[in-house]
Design a protein around this motif. Structure first.
Motif, mmCIF file in Angstrom:
data_model
loop_
_atom_site.group_PDB
_atom_site.id
_atom_site.type_symbol
_atom_site.label_atom_id
_atom_site.label_comp_id
_atom_site.label_asym_id
_atom_site.label_seq_id
_atom_site.Cartn_x
_atom_site.Cartn_y
_atom_site.Cartn_z
ATOM 1 N N GLN A 210 0.831 -1.206 0.000
ATOM 2 C CA GLN A 210 0.000 0.000 0.000
ATOM 3 C C GLN A 210 0.867 1.259 0.000
ATOM 4 O O GLN A 210 0.569 2.233 -0.705
ATOM 5 C CB GLN A 210 -0.915 -0.013 1.220
ATOM 6 C CG GLN A 210 -1.953 1.094 1.244
ATOM 7 C CD GLN A 210 -2.883 0.985 2.446
ATOM 8 O OE1 GLN A 210 -3.023 -0.081 3.054
ATOM 9 N NE2 GLN A 210 -3.508 2.098 2.813
ATOM 10 N N VAL A 211 1.951 1.241 0.774
ATOM 11 C CA VAL A 211 2.859 2.385 0.819
ATOM 12 C C VAL A 211 3.560 2.564 -0.531
ATOM 13 O O VAL A 211 3.680 3.690 -1.033
ATOM 14 C CB VAL A 211 3.884 2.218 1.953
ATOM 15 C CG1 VAL A 211 4.975 3.275 1.863
ATOM 16 C CG2 VAL A 211 3.179 2.309 3.306
ATOM 17 N N GLU B 169 2.462 1.751 -3.412
ATOM 18 C CA GLU B 169 1.479 2.247 -4.382
ATOM 19 C C GLU B 169 1.118 3.706 -4.140
ATOM 20 O O GLU B 169 0.601 4.376 -5.042
ATOM 21 C CB GLU B 169 0.218 1.372 -4.332
ATOM 22 C CG GLU B 169 0.454 -0.036 -4.871
ATOM 23 C CD GLU B 169 -0.775 -0.928 -4.753
ATOM 24 O OE1 GLU B 169 -0.985 -1.760 -5.643
ATOM 25 O OE2 GLU B 169 -1.517 -0.788 -3.752
ATOM 26 N N ALA B 170 1.408 4.210 -2.940
ATOM 27 C CA ALA B 170 1.098 5.603 -2.620
ATOM 28 C C ALA B 170 2.174 6.569 -3.097
ATOM 29 O O ALA B 170 1.980 7.790 -3.035
ATOM 30 C CB ALA B 170 0.900 5.758 -1.112
ATOM 31 N N PRO C 250 4.149 9.052 -5.232
ATOM 32 C CA PRO C 250 3.788 9.880 -6.393
ATOM 33 C C PRO C 250 4.726 9.617 -7.560
ATOM 34 O O PRO C 250 5.894 9.248 -7.381
ATOM 35 C CB PRO C 250 3.933 11.312 -5.865
ATOM 36 C CG PRO C 250 4.874 11.211 -4.714
ATOM 37 C CD PRO C 250 4.658 9.862 -4.098
ATOM 38 N N THR D 15 -0.112 2.478 8.649
ATOM 39 C CA THR D 15 0.104 2.461 7.198
ATOM 40 C C THR D 15 -0.499 3.709 6.547
ATOM 41 O O THR D 15 0.143 4.358 5.709
ATOM 42 C CB THR D 15 -0.515 1.204 6.588
ATOM 43 O OG1 THR D 15 0.006 0.048 7.238
ATOM 44 C CG2 THR D 15 -0.230 1.128 5.098
ATOM 45 N N ALA D 16 -1.689 4.057 6.938
ATOM 46 C CA ALA D 16 -2.363 5.235 6.393
ATOM 47 C C ALA D 16 -1.598 6.504 6.715
ATOM 48 O O ALA D 16 -1.498 7.428 5.894
ATOM 49 C CB ALA D 16 -3.788 5.321 6.914
ATOM 50 N N CYS E 240 1.369 6.703 4.370
ATOM 51 C CA CYS E 240 0.897 7.039 3.005
ATOM 52 C C CYS E 240 0.518 8.504 2.890
ATOM 53 O O CYS E 240 0.795 9.139 1.855
ATOM 54 C CB CYS E 240 -0.309 6.161 2.653
ATOM 55 S SG CYS E 240 0.074 4.417 2.389
ATOM 56 N N LYS E 241 -0.083 9.044 3.925
ATOM 57 C CA LYS E 241 -0.513 10.453 3.892
ATOM 58 C C LYS E 241 0.669 11.389 3.716
ATOM 59 O O LYS E 241 0.555 12.430 3.053
ATOM 60 C CB LYS E 241 -1.277 10.769 5.178
ATOM 61 C CG LYS E 241 -1.873 12.174 5.220
ATOM 62 C CD LYS E 241 -2.668 12.389 6.488
ATOM 63 C CE LYS E 241 -3.285 13.795 6.517
ATOM 64 N NZ LYS E 241 -4.074 14.008 7.777
ATOM 65 N N LEU F 32 3.326 10.820 2.037
ATOM 66 C CA LEU F 32 3.927 10.673 0.713
ATOM 67 C C LEU F 32 3.202 11.533 -0.326
ATOM 68 O O LEU F 32 3.667 11.628 -1.439
ATOM 69 C CB LEU F 32 3.909 9.203 0.286
ATOM 70 C CG LEU F 32 4.765 8.263 1.118
ATOM 71 C CD1 LEU F 32 4.533 6.813 0.696
ATOM 72 C CD2 LEU F 32 6.240 8.610 0.994
#
Length: 386
Positions: free
Chosen positions: A45-46, A48-49, A51, A379-380, A383-384, A386
């Motif tokens: 998930q990270v 894929e986050a 940019p 995890t969220a 990701c935020k 990034l």
């Protein structure tokens, strides 16, 4: 004599090719057992986050099987189809955790050990990073240490014998140290020392933990094991002495393994890159995890000349599996290590810094760190950023 150096030159060229020619980076995902099935999806998930301006390649993921639970169902812990997919279709992989039994089980052998052998992953690379490591004196110190463990030799060749003697049973274990394997590990250590220095230059000096010249510490016990450790010591020293760039840019020192453990807990900030034979490296790297407070924070990578498998240090933790409270940081950092080794240093650095900010805030912590956050929440948060 120069085989290992040529291999590193090829590996460097390969990493450069990834960033200039490859539009897709294919990563094999092997969650295996226990919390591996939670932290590897978190790492994905990270990834894929990220940019597109810092991660130019398109990411492709391949789900693969391995582990003790797979062995219990199918009679094999590391299926050939997994190995074939890694060799034929993947640029690197992430491995979760394995629930290897403490007793002998007929037909079973550890899949991660098998991966290291089959994919020729001859070095285990383990960073130990903390803004406030707990030392033996109780002081908090900032550390940024990289431990490189030779992965194929030493006592872990598992050639043991047991005999009956006049005073009862006795056992003998053979220890192998070769010039070839020692030189490869030494090349890895000095190469990564320069790579770490390159990445540090991209960070403002005030934010760097290690501010000096790159340094490699060679660990041995040649005062007692003068033949085997003597060969290790002289070979790794020779890597440095025989390379003009290493000599001009990297400092070296030596530490006896017992002194290394003592100093590591007293003054961990004194170390940059540490390189050790297999068993010493295993003990040092697990001990170093205590400095940062939790195995859930410590990543690793099993590295060869043309392939890398990121692997969180923690085990399968069956007691918390499925509860969404496993710390995903080690797996996320392991994913960043994979990116770093395949040439995507900017993307790796972005993940490292995002994780550091989440940990530094002290607000989002899983139970192993004294908090109440879930795997999903940590995890969220990464990701935020990034």
């Amino acid at each position: 004599m120069y085989t290992a150096l040529r291999s590193f030159q090829r590996a460097a060229a390969c990493r450069a090719a990834y960033t200039t020619a490859s539009k897709t980076l294919t990563i094999g995902l092997i969650p295996a057992d226990g919390i591996g099935r939670e932290v590897i999806p978190a790492a994905r998930q990270v990834l894929e986050a990220l940019p597109s301006d810092i991660m130019p390649a398109r990411l492709n993921f391949v789900d693969l099987d391995a582990g003790f639970e797979y062995f219990q169902k199918h009679g094999v812990a590391l299926p050939e189809k997994t190995l074939e997919a890694l060799k034929d279709s993947c640029d690197g992989a992430l491995f979760g955790a394995v629930s290897s039994p403490s007793h002998k089980v007929a037909g079973y052998s550890s899949p991660i050990v098998g991966l290291r052998k089959k994919m020729n992953l001859y070095a285990n690379v383990r960073p130990v990073i903390s803004g406030a490591a707990a030392t033996a004196s109780g002081e908090k110190r900032a550390i940024d240490m990289l431990i490189i463990r030779e992965n194929t030799e030493c006592l872990y060749i598992k050639e043991e014998e047991q005999h009956d003697g006049p005073d009862g049973k006795y056992a003998i274990a053979k220890r192998r140290i070769s010039e070839f394997a020692s030189r490869r590990a030494g090349e890895m250590a000095f190469s990564m020392a320069l790579q770490r220095d390159s990445m540090r230059q991209k960070v403002p000096e005030a934010e760097r933990t290690w501010k000096g010249r790159p340094k490699v510490t060679i660990v041995h016990k040649s005062n007692v094991l003068s033949v085997t450790d003597g060969l290790w010591r002289e070979t790794v020293r020779g890597v440095h002495a025989g390379n003009a760039e290493y000599k001009s840019k990297i400092d070296t020192e030596e530490q006896l393994v017992d002194s290394m453990v003592y100093r590591m807990f007293r003054e961990p900030e004194a170390f940059d890159v540490v390189v050790a034979p297999n068993m010493y490296g295993d003990i040092i790297s697990d001990g170093a995890a205590a400095l940062v407070g939790s195995l859930g924070l410590v990543p690793s990578a099993n590295v060869g000349d043309s392939f890398v498998v990121g692997e969180p240090v923690h085990g399968s933790a069956p007691d918390i599996a499925g509860k969404n409270i496993a710390n995903p940081v080690a797996a996320i950092r392991s994913a960043a290590m994979l990116l770093e080794r395949t040439g995507y240093e900017s993307a790796a650095l972005a993940i490292y810094r995002a994780v550091d900010k989440v940990l530094g805030s002290g607000q989002i912590k899983t139970p192993d760190l004294g908090g109440k956050a879930t795997t999903t929440e940590v995890t969220a948060a990464v990701c935020k950023l990034l």
